[in-house]
Scaffold this motif. Structure first.
Motif, PDB file in Angstrom:
ATOM      1  N   LYS A 145       0.838  -1.212   0.000  1.00 25.94           N
ATOM      2  CA  LYS A 145       0.000   0.000   0.000  1.00 25.94           C
ATOM      3  C   LYS A 145       0.869   1.256   0.000  1.00 25.94           C
ATOM      4  O   LYS A 145       1.898   1.290   0.668  1.00 25.94           O
TER       5      LYS A 145
ATOM      6  N   SER B  28       5.363  -5.708  10.450  1.00 27.44           N
ATOM      7  CA  SER B  28       6.816  -5.526  10.526  1.00 27.44           C
ATOM      8  C   SER B  28       7.361  -5.598  11.957  1.00 27.44           C
ATOM      9  O   SER B  28       8.404  -6.193  12.201  1.00 27.44           O
TER      10      SER B  28
ATOM     11  N   ARG C  69       1.812 -10.126   7.553  1.00 24.39           N
ATOM     12  CA  ARG C  69       1.561  -8.993   6.634  1.00 24.39           C
ATOM     13  C   ARG C  69       2.630  -7.931   6.892  1.00 24.39           C
ATOM     14  O   ARG C  69       2.548  -7.183   7.850  1.00 24.39           O
TER      15      ARG C  69
ATOM     16  N   GLY D 134       4.931  -4.742   5.654  1.00 29.40           N
ATOM     17  CA  GLY D 134       5.054  -3.623   4.725  1.00 29.40           C
ATOM     18  C   GLY D 134       6.368  -2.886   4.863  1.00 29.40           C
ATOM     19  O   GLY D 134       7.292  -3.051   4.062  1.00 29.40           O
ATOM     20  N   SER D 135       6.465  -2.051   5.895  1.00 27.78           N
ATOM     21  CA  SER D 135       7.608  -1.141   5.995  1.00 27.78           C
ATOM     22  C   SER D 135       8.949  -1.865   6.056  1.00 27.78           C
ATOM     23  O   SER D 135       9.953  -1.354   5.584  1.00 27.78           O
TER      24      SER D 135
ATOM     25  N   ARG E 149       6.177   4.527   4.865  1.00 28.70           N
ATOM     26  CA  ARG E 149       5.179   5.048   3.919  1.00 28.70           C
ATOM     27  C   ARG E 149       4.981   6.537   4.137  1.00 28.70           C
ATOM     28  O   ARG E 149       5.004   7.015   5.257  1.00 28.70           O
TER      29      ARG E 149
HETATM   30  C1  LIG Z   1      -0.282  -1.486   6.667  1.00 27.93           C
HETATM   31  C2  LIG Z   1      -0.727  -2.787   7.229  1.00 27.93           C
HETATM   32  C3  LIG Z   1       0.202  -3.794   7.538  1.00 27.93           C
HETATM   33  C4  LIG Z   1       1.715  -3.632   7.361  1.00 27.93           C
HETATM   34  O1  LIG Z   1       2.246  -2.770   8.301  1.00 27.93           O
HETATM   35  P1  LIG Z   1       3.840  -2.590   8.497  1.00 27.93           P
HETATM   36  O2  LIG Z   1       3.959  -2.099   9.884  1.00 27.93           O
HETATM   37  O3  LIG Z   1       4.273  -1.607   7.486  1.00 27.93           O
HETATM   38  O4  LIG Z   1       4.465  -3.915   8.296  1.00 27.93           O
HETATM   39  C5  LIG Z   1      -0.293  -4.997   8.019  1.00 27.93           C
HETATM   40  N1  LIG Z   1      -1.603  -5.201   8.197  1.00 27.93           N
HETATM   41  C6  LIG Z   1      -2.530  -4.262   7.916  1.00 27.93           C
HETATM   42  C7  LIG Z   1      -3.955  -4.570   8.142  1.00 27.93           C
HETATM   43  C8  LIG Z   1      -2.117  -3.028   7.433  1.00 27.93           C
HETATM   44  O5  LIG Z   1      -3.038  -2.089   7.162  1.00 27.93           O
END
Ligand SMILES: *Cc1c(COP(=O)(O)O)cnc(C)c1O
Length: 225
Positions: free
Chosen positions: A25, A196, A211, A213-214, A220
């Motif tokens: 995202k 993360s 899940r 992301g960062s 982000r």
């Molecule tokens: C953004 C998001 C993540 C990932 O978050 P990070 O801290 O960047 O790893 C995981 N789950 C959901 C539901 C998110 O919205």
């Protein structure tokens, strides 16, 4: 470190049965392609419009997971291609997914989202609400959705004990539902938990889908908030 190196580092630190969702995202296609070329196939998004735009132009064998809060009026846009919807938190939403999935002749895989965090702001059901959903006649009549497990988000805190306790709750909900409602269903296998900052704790408490992301794509920046 490059995206590829970060992906490899994460993958080499998690057990083989845990799958990694690269949460892309806010990040551009180029970064997703970089991860794709390194072999990553599961990506997570939390905005319908952004997901649809990316899905149209990126490789067709990407498994797209919708991980955000989903509004019923937007279900129709993602149902034709989405591979797993993580955050089902009401019977009404599930019914809408079922209705749209039927129109596309698909069976859409979903997870029930539980409220496990101490913070009041996070979405998700209580165990009682989930039980009521599963006992309803409406749920029992749905043929175009398949519940595959549970999802939850822990409180944003440094307190590891608290995070661990919240993930343990999610795991116990999964196990109770599995034995009470899905004992004969081989599809009910997933616990989506861990991001993360806390995926090691999540894996200790049975996570099968993390899940992240960062830790892969960097911080982000949100343009509109
Ligand atoms: C953004 C998001 C993540 C990932 O978050 P990070 O801290 O960047 O790893 C995981 N789950 C959901 C539901 C998110 O919205």
């Amino acid at each position: 470190m490059s995206i590829v190196e970060k992906l490899n580092q994460i993958k080499s630190s998690i057990p083989g049965h845990v799958r990694l969702i690269a949460v892309s995202k806010t990040h551009p296609q180029e970064m997703i392609l970089e991860a794709y070329e390194a072999g990553q196939r599961i990506f997570g998004e939390n905005k319908v419009q952004e997901l649809c735009e990316k899905q149209k132009v990126l490789p067709p064998d990407i498994e797209w997971h919708y991980i955000g809060h989903l509004q019923r009026n937007k279900v129709k846009f993602i149902v034709p291609f989405v591979s797993l919807i993580h955050a089902v938190d009401s019977l009404r939403l599930l019914a809408k997914i079922n209705q749209e999935a039927k129109k596309c002749n698909r069976i859409v895989r979903c997870l029930l989202q539980f409220h496990i965090a101490e913070e009041g702001t996070k979405f998700g059901m209580s165990f009682e609400e989930a039980k009521a959903l599963l006992q309803s006649e409406e749920y029992k009549s749905m043929n175009n959705t398949q519940l595959c497990g549970v999802m939850g988000m822990a409180t944003r805190t440094q307190n590891k004990k608290q995070i661990s306790k919240e993930f343990a709750h999610l795991q116990s909900y999964f196990e109770k539902l599995k034995s009470d409602f899905f004992a004969d269903d081989p599809n009910f296998t997933e616990i989506s938990s861990g991001m993360s900052s806390d995926y090691f704790s999540a894996i200790e408490k049975g996570s099968t889908l993390i899940r992240v992301g960062s830790k892969i794509f960097g911080e982000r920046t949100y343009l509109h908030q």
